[in-house]
Design an enzyme around this catalytic site. Structure first.
Site, short mmCIF file in Angstrom:
data_model
loop_
_atom_site.label_atom_id
_atom_site.label_comp_id
_atom_site.label_asym_id
_atom_site.label_seq_id
_atom_site.Cartn_x
_atom_site.Cartn_y
_atom_site.Cartn_z
N HIS A 1 92.35 -30.03 22.63
CA HIS A 1 92.62 -30.59 21.30
C HIS A 1 93.92 -29.99 20.75
CE1 HIS A 1 92.63 -29.80 16.96
NE2 HIS A 1 92.02 -30.95 16.79
N ASN A 2 94.05 -28.69 20.86
CA ASN A 2 95.26 -28.04 20.34
C ASN A 2 96.49 -28.47 21.14
OD1 ASN A 2 93.39 -26.73 18.76
ND2 ASN A 2 94.41 -24.75 18.89
N GLU B 1 97.51 -31.67 19.94
CA GLU B 1 98.13 -31.42 18.62
C GLU B 1 99.62 -31.04 18.79
OE1 GLU B 1 95.73 -28.73 16.17
OE2 GLU B 1 97.57 -27.69 15.65
N GLY C 1 91.57 -25.53 10.33
CA GLY C 1 92.23 -24.47 9.57
C GLY C 1 91.36 -23.97 8.43
N SER D 1 88.00 -26.55 14.40
CA SER D 1 89.33 -27.01 14.02
C SER D 1 89.36 -27.45 12.57
CB SER D 1 89.76 -28.18 14.91
OG SER D 1 91.01 -28.64 14.46
N GLY E 1 82.77 -11.10 10.31
CA GLY E 1 84.23 -11.25 10.25
C GLY E 1 84.56 -12.12 9.06
N LYS F 1 88.36 -27.58 22.75
CA LYS F 1 89.17 -27.17 21.58
C LYS F 1 90.59 -26.83 22.02
CE LYS F 1 90.37 -25.72 17.46
NZ LYS F 1 91.19 -24.56 17.53
N MET G 1 89.15 -17.43 7.58
CA MET G 1 88.33 -18.44 8.28
C MET G 1 86.84 -18.12 8.14
SD MET G 1 89.88 -21.02 9.69
CE MET G 1 88.87 -21.65 11.03
N ALA H 1 90.40 -12.80 18.38
CA ALA H 1 90.06 -13.12 19.77
C ALA H 1 90.35 -11.89 20.64
CB ALA H 1 90.88 -14.31 20.24
P1 ATR Z 1 93.45 -11.82 9.43
O1 ATR Z 1 94.82 -11.57 10.00
O2 ATR Z 1 93.25 -13.23 8.94
O3 ATR Z 1 92.93 -10.75 8.51
P2 ATR Z 1 92.39 -10.84 11.90
O4 ATR Z 1 93.32 -9.73 11.87
O5 ATR Z 1 92.36 -11.77 13.06
O6 ATR Z 1 92.49 -11.80 10.65
O7 ATR Z 1 90.96 -10.22 11.67
C1 ATR Z 1 89.87 -11.08 11.42
C2 ATR Z 1 88.64 -10.28 11.33
O8 ATR Z 1 88.46 -9.57 12.55
C3 ATR Z 1 88.61 -9.26 10.21
O9 ATR Z 1 87.41 -9.51 9.54
C4 ATR Z 1 88.58 -7.92 10.94
O10 ATR Z 1 87.84 -6.94 10.31
P3 ATR Z 1 88.50 -5.90 9.27
O11 ATR Z 1 88.52 -6.63 7.97
O12 ATR Z 1 87.57 -4.75 9.25
O13 ATR Z 1 89.85 -5.57 9.79
C5 ATR Z 1 87.88 -8.32 12.21
N1 ATR Z 1 88.07 -7.38 13.30
C6 ATR Z 1 89.20 -7.12 13.97
N2 ATR Z 1 88.96 -6.22 14.94
C7 ATR Z 1 87.64 -5.90 14.88
C8 ATR Z 1 86.78 -5.05 15.63
N3 ATR Z 1 87.24 -4.35 16.67
N4 ATR Z 1 85.49 -4.99 15.26
C9 ATR Z 1 85.02 -5.72 14.23
N5 ATR Z 1 85.78 -6.54 13.50
C10 ATR Z 1 87.07 -6.65 13.83
#
Ligand code: ATR
Length: 485
Positions: free
Chosen positions: A190-191, A194, A135, A133, A14, A187, A18, A81
């Site tokens: 903690h939030n 915050e 960011g 934590s 991922g 965590k 982050m 998540a």
């Molecule tokens: P942001 O909004 O910062 O891009 P996000 O939408 O929470 O973050 O996604 C974070 C990560 O989760 C990304 O790397 C995303 O992969 P992609 O770049 O391919 O979109 C990954 N991600 C989201 N859903 C996923 C899934 N079902 N399997 C694997 N990776 C996933």
């Protein structure tokens, strides 16, 4: 068995902001880092833009990613998540071997972490739910890390995490928190703290602005001064920065062009929900979460604005209050309310730890929150000392140092809440924290009356001060008392 040098010590799945910042932090600290993202674009971008910062091994399938890790394999998941996290955990678990470690570095709900740990440990793998934590900036330059999971996995994982965590006085801001969901629980709280910390700062700003009539730039200076004393903290520091900012387009203070509706991603709400289940009054955090919700109740606010009766309102001058003295009173009210929020947060952590047999040491938390995280503050050193002196402290407020502080704060705290009320300015956390404080130290509470009412309408019985046992008054009969146990 020796392993080839070309394998990675740690992997990151991922590579949104982050995840890629965490991967870069590992690489900058001398580790070889395996990286994988569902879509190749983010992986390629990381290597193209930051590949020179250290040793990365990019992979384009989970299988290749897993094969590029040294054993026991350690892979940190930094994806959305919820369902995405579950999907990635399963893909990794399918490709890994017993003894390997899957780390969820996202903001998972601790009950999900408990479930996942059960499922993964049943497959012979280790699962570590780690709160991270700080960011984006923290992930890159040194976060505060709260790993849960089996103590055994920390032996292999700990040194890696310690190398990338923030350091305060040479101590890394990471330690093993406790089994299964302990890291994510901590965590979460903690939030929650915050949220309360931000809200009390907001209330102080609001009073200086609308009770004392100060301009944002002036208030920024006040916060800078406060930041040199007991309130020294990241949040006070950034508050001064935000208040000094001038909007380039309008020339107004930026604060005056920002819509006053606060967003939230849910960890504050989770903290309060968990506290409700545990029966722990986290009133400061609760009011802070509700204050954000109220700020977003636009239709109600529009209907109520300039429309509901105010009663007779006063002003600082009308109350004969000196502005300088008021500013100092507000500082003290802020500090006292902040103390309550931390005391309540630590109460929740103790209750969660007892409920789940996590054996969380509050000193560890205060120590690892001193750097890297959003609530980092000088005052956390005092919390470490408080629990060092008495690990079984009933409440942080009862620590001799904090008790002494409260002695110097409480008159100001009362004056500020009274004045805010007379001026019609909302101070939900200042006021509710003071009520909590007065409830805690009260000789008698109206709970006796509530017991009487409960016995009246529901025969719920009550206990007596002067005798053992449960009692019921025959309210609809001759009103004599009977013993019920
Ligand atoms: P942001 O909004 O910062 O891009 P996000 O939408 O929470 O973050 O996604 C974070 C990560 O989760 C990304 O790397 C995303 O992969 P992609 O770049 O391919 O979109 C990954 N991600 C989201 N859903 C996923 C899934 N079902 N399997 C694997 N990776 C996933």
């Amino acid at each position: 068995m020796t392993q080839p040098d070309s394998l990675a010590q740690i992997g990151v799945v991922g590579l949104a902001v982050m995840g890629s910042n965490l991967a870069r932090n590992f690489a900058r600290n001398g580790h070889t880092v395996a990286v994988y993202n569902r879509s190749a674009g983010k992986t390629d971008a990381l290597i193209a833009e930051h590949g020179s910062e250290g040793r990365f091994i990019p992979s384009y399938t989970i299988e290749d990613f897993v094969a590029s890790l040294e054993k026991p394999r350690r892979a940190i998941i930094m994806v959305q998540a919820g369902a995405a996290t579950d999907a990635v955990i399963n893909q990794l678990a399918d490709a890994m071997d017993p003894g390997d470690i899957i780390i969820d570095g996202g903001n998972a709900l601790y009950t999900d972490t408990i479930r996942r740990e059960k499922e993964i440990s049943a497959r012979g793998l280790h699962f570590v739910g780690a709160g991270i934590s700080g960011g984006e900036e923290g992930a890159l330059n040194g976060p505060s890390i709260m790993p849960g999971g089996p103590a055994e996995s920390y032996k292999s994982l700990g040194p890696l995490l310690e190398s990338i965590a923030a350091k305060v006085d040479g101590t890394p801001c990471v330690t093993h928190i406790g089994p299964d969901g302990a890291g994510h629980f901590v965590k979460m709280v903690h939030n929650g703290i915050e949220y309360a910390d931000m809200q009390v700062i907001g209330e102080a700003y609001h009073l200086l602005r609308y009770a004392a009539g100060m301009e944002p730039a002036e208030i920024a200076e006040v916060f800078r001064e406060w930041n040199a004393g007991d309130l020294d903290s990241y949040l006070i520091g950034i508050t001064a920065e935000v208040l000094s900012q001038v909007d380039a387009e309008t020339g107004k203070p930026l604060i005056d062009v920002i819509v006053d509706e606060a967003g939230q991603k849910g960890t504050g709400r989770w903290t309060v929900k968990a506290a409700l289940d545990l029966g722990i009054p986290v009133t400061g955090i609760g009011e802070a979460v509700f204050a954000r919700a109220l700020s977003g109740a636009t239709a109600q606010r529009a209907a109520a604005r300039d429309n509901l009766p105010t009663g007779t309102l006063s002003t600082l001058a009308g109350r004969g209050v000196d502005r300088e003295a008021f500013v100092e009173d507000v500082r003290r009210a802020l500090f006292a309310s902040k103390l309550v929020a931390y005391a309540q947060g630590f109460d929740e952590i103790r209750a969660g730890s007892d409920e789940h047999n996590w054996n969380v040491d509050p000193r560890d938390l205060a120590t690892i929150w001193r750097g890297g995280c959003i609530i980092r503050a000088k005052f956390l050193n005092r919390i470490v000392e408080a629990y060092n002196e008495n690990p079984d402290l009933e409440s942080l407020l009862l620590d001799p140092y904090f008790k002494g502080e409260l002695g110097t704060l409480v008159d100001s705290w009362r004056r500020v809440v009274v004045l805010a009320t007379e001026l019609g300015l909302p101070v939900p956390v200042f006021a509710s924290s003071l009520s909590y404080y007065d409830s805690l130290r009260a000789e008698r509470l109206p709970a006796a009356l509530i017991q009487g009412q409960r016995d009246f309408f529901g025969a719920h019985t009550y206990r007596r001060l002067d005798r053992e046992g449960s009692f019921h008054t025959l309210w609809s009969g001759d009103r004599t008392e009977v013993r019920t146990d």
